[in-house]
Design a protein around this motif. Structure first.
Motif, PDB file in Angstrom:
ATOM      1  N   PRO A 132       0.803  -1.234   0.000  1.00 22.36           N
ATOM      2  CA  PRO A 132       0.000   0.000   0.000  1.00 22.36           C
ATOM      3  C   PRO A 132       0.830   1.275   0.000  1.00 22.36           C
ATOM      4  O   PRO A 132       0.294   2.350  -0.277  1.00 22.36           O
ATOM      5  CB  PRO A 132      -0.805  -0.118   1.315  1.00 22.36           C
ATOM      6  N   ARG A 137      -4.559   3.444  -3.415  1.00 18.01           N
ATOM      7  CA  ARG A 137      -5.490   2.450  -2.877  1.00 18.01           C
ATOM      8  C   ARG A 137      -6.357   1.838  -3.973  1.00 18.01           C
ATOM      9  O   ARG A 137      -6.647   0.646  -3.951  1.00 18.01           O
ATOM     10  CB  ARG A 137      -6.370   3.105  -1.815  1.00 18.01           C
ATOM     11  N   LYS A 138      -6.753   2.652  -4.951  1.00 20.41           N
ATOM     12  CA  LYS A 138      -7.592   2.138  -6.035  1.00 20.41           C
ATOM     13  C   LYS A 138      -6.846   1.121  -6.894  1.00 20.41           C
ATOM     14  O   LYS A 138      -7.471   0.362  -7.650  1.00 20.41           O
ATOM     15  CB  LYS A 138      -8.076   3.290  -6.915  1.00 20.41           C
ATOM     16  N   GLN A 141      -6.019  -3.817  -6.052  1.00 19.64           N
ATOM     17  CA  GLN A 141      -6.399  -5.086  -6.682  1.00 19.64           C
ATOM     18  C   GLN A 141      -5.526  -5.401  -7.896  1.00 19.64           C
ATOM     19  O   GLN A 141      -4.982  -6.504  -7.981  1.00 19.64           O
ATOM     20  CB  GLN A 141      -7.881  -5.107  -7.068  1.00 19.64           C
ATOM     21  N   LEU A 332      -6.735  -8.044  -0.246  1.00 21.76           N
ATOM     22  CA  LEU A 332      -7.596  -6.871  -0.360  1.00 21.76           C
ATOM     23  C   LEU A 332      -8.239  -6.514   0.972  1.00 21.76           C
ATOM     24  O   LEU A 332      -8.276  -5.346   1.370  1.00 21.76           O
ATOM     25  CB  LEU A 332      -8.687  -7.131  -1.404  1.00 21.76           C
ATOM     26  N   GLU A 336      -7.206  -3.000   2.733  1.00 23.33           N
ATOM     27  CA  GLU A 336      -8.262  -1.992   2.691  1.00 23.33           C
ATOM     28  C   GLU A 336      -8.843  -1.687   4.075  1.00 23.33           C
ATOM     29  O   GLU A 336      -9.378  -0.603   4.290  1.00 23.33           O
ATOM     30  CB  GLU A 336      -9.396  -2.444   1.769  1.00 23.33           C
ATOM     31  N   ASN A 337      -8.748  -2.619   4.993  1.00 25.20           N
ATOM     32  CA  ASN A 337      -9.434  -2.450   6.272  1.00 25.20           C
ATOM     33  C   ASN A 337      -8.510  -2.197   7.461  1.00 25.20           C
ATOM     34  O   ASN A 337      -8.971  -1.731   8.499  1.00 25.20           O
ATOM     35  CB  ASN A 337     -10.292  -3.688   6.573  1.00 25.20           C
ATOM     36  N   ARG A 403     -16.387  -5.344   0.455  1.00 23.85           N
ATOM     37  CA  ARG A 403     -15.230  -4.513   0.107  1.00 23.85           C
ATOM     38  C   ARG A 403     -15.355  -3.138   0.731  1.00 23.85           C
ATOM     39  O   ARG A 403     -16.433  -2.549   0.801  1.00 23.85           O
ATOM     40  CB  ARG A 403     -15.124  -4.338  -1.421  1.00 23.85           C
ATOM     41  N   ALA A 404     -14.231  -2.593   1.175  1.00 26.62           N
ATOM     42  CA  ALA A 404     -14.217  -1.242   1.720  1.00 26.62           C
ATOM     43  C   ALA A 404     -14.353  -0.240   0.586  1.00 26.62           C
ATOM     44  O   ALA A 404     -13.914  -0.487  -0.541  1.00 26.62           O
ATOM     45  CB  ALA A 404     -12.919  -0.997   2.480  1.00 26.62           C
ATOM     46  N   THR A 406     -13.624   2.582  -1.994  1.00 22.96           N
ATOM     47  CA  THR A 406     -12.359   3.021  -2.570  1.00 22.96           C
ATOM     48  C   THR A 406     -12.319   4.534  -2.615  1.00 22.96           C
ATOM     49  O   THR A 406     -13.180   5.169  -3.204  1.00 22.96           O
ATOM     50  CB  THR A 406     -12.186   2.469  -3.992  1.00 22.96           C
TER      51      THR A 406
END
Length: 418
Positions: A132, A137-138, A141, A332, A336-337, A403-404, A406
């Motif tokens: 990260p 962040r986008k 994946q 992911l 993301e979390n 999913r968190a 984006t």
């Protein structure tokens, strides 16, 4: 998302050099597991000896994982990876020399892999925590898909090539190639520059305090500790059955080359699934990931019920596809979390819980095969494996996690001081 989107993340110089470093390293590592397994069997032909060597790497890795997570959150993750890579190059190089020269003994291999496992305790949390910092962040994946695709592509041929080397010139040469790639990978990381972690407000905290912070976050996050607890059992069965008992069993049934094909088939399955995941969108990642892990039941059943090359190759491919579904889902969910300053510690608790029972599996599966028969052990493991996966899926926090959202995030500053 498509191939073009995934390759687009390589435009970021930091991620590009990190990706190239991983690619080079995986080129050798793809052959290392099989080469090490048959190097041990060449020194002492027993599943018990192989289990001892594998456990010698896992035990120190597990013991020092929490400390390694703190180190990876405190210090520059690039530097942590470089030190670990160079240490691995030295240990694998010495192991290769001992095996090739004929001077290897089991205690020597145990000592070398123990050092390797100790350095891995810091490098593994750092490896996960650094991604990260390298991309928006986008782009998490596509970055993770690209890393998985490279790993899958290289491990398709790795076990088969290693099997040919084992038969033709001996297992030490696979270890020698792995040692060289660790060194080259360390040099490539010189080009990776990431900004330092944000300074904490208030007085400096001790390592013990940071360990407690990580534990509080871990135990307070239901989906995290449930999946980790499940994988404590799953990994023990997987490493014990498929990495310890199965190679020894295959040597006396379908042969070394056939087992190499089976391991390559697992990599093929993983690679094929990454192609699917280029266009897939997870809505509930953990639900999809845990369902994918049911694929590991297939090779366990084949090993126990019908030990023939073709069914085993197909089953290993199915397992590889399922493992890849979970691997991307887990990456992911974590990235993301979990807050960035906590990420390596969260991964260290994840890895500790997931790996803590692995040495048990590595040490006892050889004996279980001798006591109860390998076929019965494989079938029983398949049944228990499926039950554990379904039990984790029964927990709402795992099954329903989405999913968190984006949000745009500024990429890591290129050229920032390490």
């Amino acid at each position: 998302m498509n191939v073009k989107d995934s390759l687009g993340v390589l435009r970021a110089p930091n991620f590009r050099w990190f990706f190239l470093s991983r690619f080079v390293n995986l080129t050798g590592s793809a052959m290392a597991n099989l080469s090490l397994a048959f190097a041990v069997l060449a020194v002492h032909d027993s599943a018990g000896a192989l289990g001892q060597v594998l456990a010698a790497r896992t035990i120190p890795m597990v013991l020092f994982l929490l400390l390694g997570g703190v180190v990876a959150d405190r210090f520059d993750r690039t530097l942590v990876l470089q030190v670990s890579n160079l240490t691995s190059a030295a240990t694998q190089g010495l192991a290769a020399y001992l095996v090739i020269s004929g001077g290897a003994e089991i205690w020597m291999l145990i000592a070398l892999v123990a050092v390797n496992g100790t350095t891995s305790a810091a490098s593994m949390p750092a490896m996960q925590g650094i991604v990260p910092q390298l991309v928006d962040r986008k782009d998490l994946q596509p970055a993770n898909v690209l890393l998985s695709m490279s790993r899958g592509a290289l491990t398709v041929l790795g076990p088969s090539i290693a099997a040919v080397l084992v038969v033709a010139v001996g297992p030490g040469w696979g270890l020698a190639i792995d040692a060289a790639t660790w060194a080259v990978a360390a040099l490539m990381l010189v080009k990776v520059r990431i900004p330092p972690m944000p300074a904490k407000n208030g007085p400096a905290t001790s390592m013990l305090t940071e360990l407690r912070e990580g534990w509080s976050y871990f135990r307070g996050t239901t989906w995290l500790w449930v999946v980790v607890a499940a994988f404590g059992l799953l990994n023990a069965m997987q490493t014990g059955a498929l990495q310890t008992l199965a190679p020894a069993y295959a040597k006396g049934t379908i042969g070394v080359r056939a087992w190499g094909f089976a391991e390559s088939a697992e990599a093929v399955g993983m690679l094929l699934m990454t192609v699917v995941l280029l266009r897939a969108t997870y809505r509930r990642p953990l639900r999809a990931g845990m369902l994918g892990m049911l694929g590991v039941v297939a090779p366990l059943l084949v090993l126990g019920l019908s030990m023939h090359t073709v069914p085993l190759v197909v089953a290993m491919a199915v397992a590889g596809m399922g493992i890849e579904v979970f691997s991307l889902a887990w990456s992911l969910v974590m990235m993301e979390n979990v807050p960035g300053e906590m990420l390596s510690r969260a991964y260290s608790y994840d890895m500790l819980g997931s790996f803590v029972a692995m040495p048990v599996g590595q040490l006892i599966y050889g004996s279980l095969g001798e006591w109860f028969g390998a076929e019965d052990v494989f079938v029983t493991s398949a049944v228990v494996y499926g039950i554990v996966v379904l039990a984790a899926l029964a927990v709402p926090a795992v099954r329903r996690l989405e999913r968190a959202p984006t949000e745009p995030v500024e990429p890591a500053a290129e050229g920032a001081p390490a």
